[in-house]
Scaffold this motif. Sequence first.
Motif, mmCIF file in Angstrom:
data_model
loop_
_atom_site.group_PDB
_atom_site.id
_atom_site.type_symbol
_atom_site.label_atom_id
_atom_site.label_comp_id
_atom_site.label_asym_id
_atom_site.label_seq_id
_atom_site.Cartn_x
_atom_site.Cartn_y
_atom_site.Cartn_z
ATOM 1 N N GLU A 158 0.833 -1.208 0.000
ATOM 2 C CA GLU A 158 0.000 0.000 0.000
ATOM 3 C C GLU A 158 0.869 1.260 0.000
ATOM 4 O OE1 GLU A 158 -2.191 -3.411 1.020
ATOM 5 O OE2 GLU A 158 -0.427 -2.613 2.076
ATOM 6 N N VAL A 159 1.958 1.230 0.750
ATOM 7 C CA VAL A 159 2.874 2.387 0.792
ATOM 8 C C VAL A 159 3.504 2.597 -0.585
ATOM 9 C CG1 VAL A 159 5.068 3.225 1.736
ATOM 10 C CG2 VAL A 159 3.351 2.216 3.256
ATOM 11 N N ILE A 160 3.931 1.514 -1.217
ATOM 12 C CA ILE A 160 4.550 1.627 -2.547
ATOM 13 C C ILE A 160 3.544 2.129 -3.570
ATOM 14 C CG2 ILE A 160 5.607 0.310 -4.423
ATOM 15 C CD1 ILE A 160 6.835 -1.521 -2.307
ATOM 16 N N GLU A 161 2.335 1.579 -3.546
ATOM 17 C CA GLU A 161 1.326 1.955 -4.539
ATOM 18 C C GLU A 161 0.887 3.409 -4.382
ATOM 19 O OE1 GLU A 161 0.843 0.210 -7.045
ATOM 20 O OE2 GLU A 161 -0.098 -1.735 -6.693
ATOM 21 N N HIS A 163 2.767 5.866 -3.620
ATOM 22 C CA HIS A 163 3.857 6.785 -3.970
ATOM 23 C C HIS A 163 3.967 6.872 -5.483
ATOM 24 C CE1 HIS A 163 7.637 8.950 -3.502
ATOM 25 N NE2 HIS A 163 8.148 8.150 -4.429
ATOM 26 N N ALA A 164 3.878 8.083 -6.019
ATOM 27 C CA ALA A 164 3.865 8.257 -7.471
ATOM 28 C C ALA A 164 5.257 8.235 -8.085
ATOM 29 C CB ALA A 164 3.179 9.582 -7.823
ATOM 30 N N GLY A 165 6.299 8.530 -7.311
ATOM 31 C CA GLY A 165 7.644 8.641 -7.864
ATOM 32 C C GLY A 165 8.416 7.339 -7.812
ATOM 33 N N ALA A 166 9.728 7.471 -7.977
ATOM 34 C CA ALA A 166 10.620 6.321 -7.974
ATOM 35 C C ALA A 166 10.745 5.730 -6.570
ATOM 36 C CB ALA A 166 11.998 6.725 -8.497
ATOM 37 N N LEU A 167 11.088 4.445 -6.502
ATOM 38 C CA LEU A 167 11.253 3.784 -5.210
ATOM 39 C C LEU A 167 12.327 4.457 -4.367
ATOM 40 C CD1 LEU A 167 11.074 -0.100 -5.666
ATOM 41 C CD2 LEU A 167 9.552 1.373 -4.337
ATOM 42 N N TYR A 168 13.436 4.832 -4.988
ATOM 43 C CA TYR A 168 14.519 5.437 -4.219
ATOM 44 C C TYR A 168 14.095 6.771 -3.614
ATOM 45 C CZ TYR A 168 17.971 1.977 -5.776
ATOM 46 O OH TYR A 168 18.685 0.816 -5.988
ATOM 47 N N ALA A 169 13.224 7.499 -4.301
ATOM 48 C CA ALA A 169 12.696 8.736 -3.728
ATOM 49 C C ALA A 169 11.811 8.424 -2.519
ATOM 50 C CB ALA A 169 11.911 9.514 -4.781
ATOM 51 N N LEU A 170 11.033 7.342 -2.589
ATOM 52 C CA LEU A 170 10.227 6.903 -1.449
ATOM 53 C C LEU A 170 11.118 6.515 -0.279
ATOM 54 C CD1 LEU A 170 7.595 5.897 -0.071
ATOM 55 C CD2 LEU A 170 7.945 3.710 -1.262
ATOM 56 N N PHE A 171 12.198 5.794 -0.570
ATOM 57 C CA PHE A 171 13.111 5.377 0.498
ATOM 58 C C PHE A 171 13.711 6.588 1.207
ATOM 59 C CE2 PHE A 171 14.144 1.236 -2.021
ATOM 60 C CZ PHE A 171 12.871 0.762 -1.747
ATOM 61 N N GLU A 172 14.031 7.620 0.442
ATOM 62 C CA GLU A 172 14.566 8.852 1.028
ATOM 63 C C GLU A 172 13.537 9.530 1.925
ATOM 64 O OE1 GLU A 172 15.737 11.636 -1.915
ATOM 65 O OE2 GLU A 172 17.507 10.512 -2.551
ATOM 66 N N ALA A 173 12.350 9.749 1.344
ATOM 67 C CA ALA A 173 11.351 10.579 2.010
ATOM 68 C C ALA A 173 10.758 9.904 3.243
ATOM 69 C CB ALA A 173 10.244 10.938 1.020
ATOM 70 N N ARG A 174 10.487 8.614 3.166
ATOM 71 C CA ARG A 174 9.762 7.946 4.256
ATOM 72 C C ARG A 174 10.684 7.239 5.253
ATOM 73 N NH1 ARG A 174 3.950 6.098 4.428
ATOM 74 N NH2 ARG A 174 3.827 4.703 6.230
ATOM 75 N N PHE A 175 11.815 6.723 4.750
ATOM 76 C CA PHE A 175 12.661 5.899 5.617
ATOM 77 C C PHE A 175 14.036 6.517 5.872
ATOM 78 C CE2 PHE A 175 9.690 3.167 3.324
ATOM 79 C CZ PHE A 175 9.026 2.574 4.391
ATOM 80 N N GLY A 176 14.319 7.642 5.240
ATOM 81 C CA GLY A 176 15.597 8.315 5.460
ATOM 82 C C GLY A 176 16.791 7.540 4.957
#
Length: 241
Positions: A158-161, A163-176
């Motif tokens: 659900e978290v991945i779906e 997020h509209a951008g790239a996975l690495y951007a999600l890793f930065e923003a949510r998990f630091g």
Amino acid sequence: MPSRKPRSAPLYEQIRQLIVAALAAGEWKPGESLPSEAALAERFGASAGTVRRALDELTAEHLVERRQGSGTFVSTHAAPRQPFRFLRLVPDDDAQAFTRELLSCRRLRATAPIALALGLRPAEPVIEVRRLLHRRERPVVLDELWLPEKNFEGLTAEVIESHAGALYALFEARFGVHMVRAQEQLRAVAAPRQAAVLLRVPEGQPLLSVERLAFTYGDRPVELRRGLYLTDHDHYRNDLN
């Protein structure tokens, strides 16, 4: 004969290491600006030229980027020109960027090879993500990746779906977690049955297999990724400087 004393690193390298340590500690986050060269020179007790040399090294490593007239910023995978920084599959034509299809996201115990690659204990929890990347309305890449759960607690489908951008951007923003470099191994393989079905190709068709180990600050491995690439209308490109 007396042994020689080890040489200390040049001052610019010491400053580079101090800046990397500050980045790892989250003092400046991806996308944020660094202090001016003059402010950094005062902080580290060095000349502006020495600080500039350290920033040049960091720029070459893609840890920071210079923006004309704006200053120096921490590199980020959320930048429009960086969404697939480590993905080198380039279209032969003018096809559009990839679209993504998530196949699964689940928690499991690391196998011995995965644990070894990620520096984990055997059977330590990891998160496995499987997805397809599409171009020209057909699958082109089958991606499987494994992440240490301790660094990505709460990562779900659900978290991945959402997020509209790239996975690495999600890793930065949510998990630091910021991916700063990667190592890759490439080889030609024959498509196994399950991959052939997902990529809509005959079993045994030649594919490009790419295994990537991505690191965050301090050369700490935080992602193991294995991809099968279909290269009928795309090619792998690496610019060598």
